[in-house]
Write an enzyme that holds these catalytic residues in place. Structure first.
Site, PDB file in Angstrom:
ATOM      1  N   ASP A  12      16.619   6.107  -2.530  1.00 10.80           N
ATOM      2  CA  ASP A  12      17.262   4.803  -2.624  1.00 10.80           C
ATOM      3  C   ASP A  12      17.907   4.727  -4.008  1.00 10.80           C
ATOM      4  O   ASP A  12      17.576   5.527  -4.905  1.00 10.80           O
ATOM      5  CB  ASP A  12      16.205   3.717  -2.426  1.00 10.80           C
ATOM      6  CG  ASP A  12      16.744   2.324  -2.665  1.00 10.80           C
ATOM      7  OD1 ASP A  12      17.798   1.990  -2.094  1.00 10.80           O
ATOM      8  OD2 ASP A  12      16.118   1.577  -3.434  1.00 10.80           O
ATOM      9  N   ASP A 173      11.739   1.821  -3.086  1.00 10.74           N
ATOM     10  CA  ASP A 173      10.880   0.847  -3.760  1.00 10.74           C
ATOM     11  C   ASP A 173      10.613  -0.394  -2.915  1.00 10.74           C
ATOM     12  O   ASP A 173       9.973  -1.333  -3.401  1.00 10.74           O
ATOM     13  CB  ASP A 173      11.489   0.430  -5.108  1.00 10.74           C
ATOM     14  CG  ASP A 173      12.760  -0.407  -4.953  1.00 10.74           C
ATOM     15  OD1 ASP A 173      13.626  -0.026  -4.132  1.00 10.74           O
ATOM     16  OD2 ASP A 173      12.887  -1.430  -5.644  1.00 10.74           O
TER      17      ASP A 173
END
Length: 223
Positions: A12, A173
């Protein structure tokens, strides 16, 4: 030398590869300032990051006591234009990331990015930081068209395909990342230093790291 059992390590972007919170907060505050609201500190905006620019702005407006779809529509391009023009003023890679990338690349692992940030913003951000050429694929929230964002698996699948295929693992996350990875049939690692204060277990990840120094040893131990 211990083999790393993955062909692709995907990341990400916001809150995982890079701490973009200060620059995104500045963009939100610029948009809200046109209405006379804010500015908000980074600590207020940080938890809103990761589910797309519109959702981030919508949640910031709610803190300001404003709920108006038409206003949201009007402010979003103002925010995005400011962000595009000031995309890497304060943004930096997380500690240990570059060293971990060096090791993975030296071991023949391909690196890739899958983010809900629009590709037209993700690419210049990574280019500005000198990182874009290090990724075999950069897939963003506009790559496959509207409404195909994480936690749907579409972007993760596309990342793996564009990076050349093979066994992949994904770092993120938020639960957007872990859910998307699971739906795409690949394992996930949660980073604790991102924008969401949750444990790997709470996010449903297969494992977690607190610093990028832990990434390569974790991958080497992966069953």
């Amino acid at each position: 030398m211990t083999k790393i059992p993955f062909d692709i390590v995907g990341f990400d972007l916001d809150g995982t590869l890079l701490d973009t919170s200060a620059d995104l907060t500045a963009a939100v505050n610029h948009a809200l300032g046109t209405l006379g609201h804010g500015p908000f500190p980074v600590e207020t905006i940080r938890p809103f990051i990761g589910r797309g620019a519109r959702r981030m702005l919508e949640r910031a407006l709610a803190v300001a006591g404003v709920t108006d779809e038409a206003l949201l529509d009007a402010l979003q391009p103002i925010m995005l234009d400011h962000y595009a023009a000031n995309i890497a003023v304060h943004t930096r890679p997380y500690p240990g990331l570059i060293a971990a990338m060096d090791v993975l690349e030296a071991r023949g692992v391909r690196l890739a990015v899958c983010t809900n940030k629009r590709e037209y913003l993700a690419r210049p951000l990574l280019e500005t930081l000198g990182l874009a050429t290090r990724f075999a694929a950069i897939v963003g929230g506009d790559t496959l068209g509207p409404n195909r964002l994480k936690p749907l698996p579409d972007l993760v699948d596309e990342m793996v395909t564009r990076a050349g295929g093979g066994r992949a693992i994904f770092l993120g996350d938020t639960d957007n990342d872990t859910i998307a990875a699971r739906a795409a049939g690949i394992p996930s690692i949660a980073v604790s230093f991102g924008f969401v204060a949750c444990t790997a277990e709470e996010l449903g990840a297969d494992a977690g790291i607190d610093h990028y120094d832990e990434l390569v040893p974790l991958l080497e131990r992966w069953a």
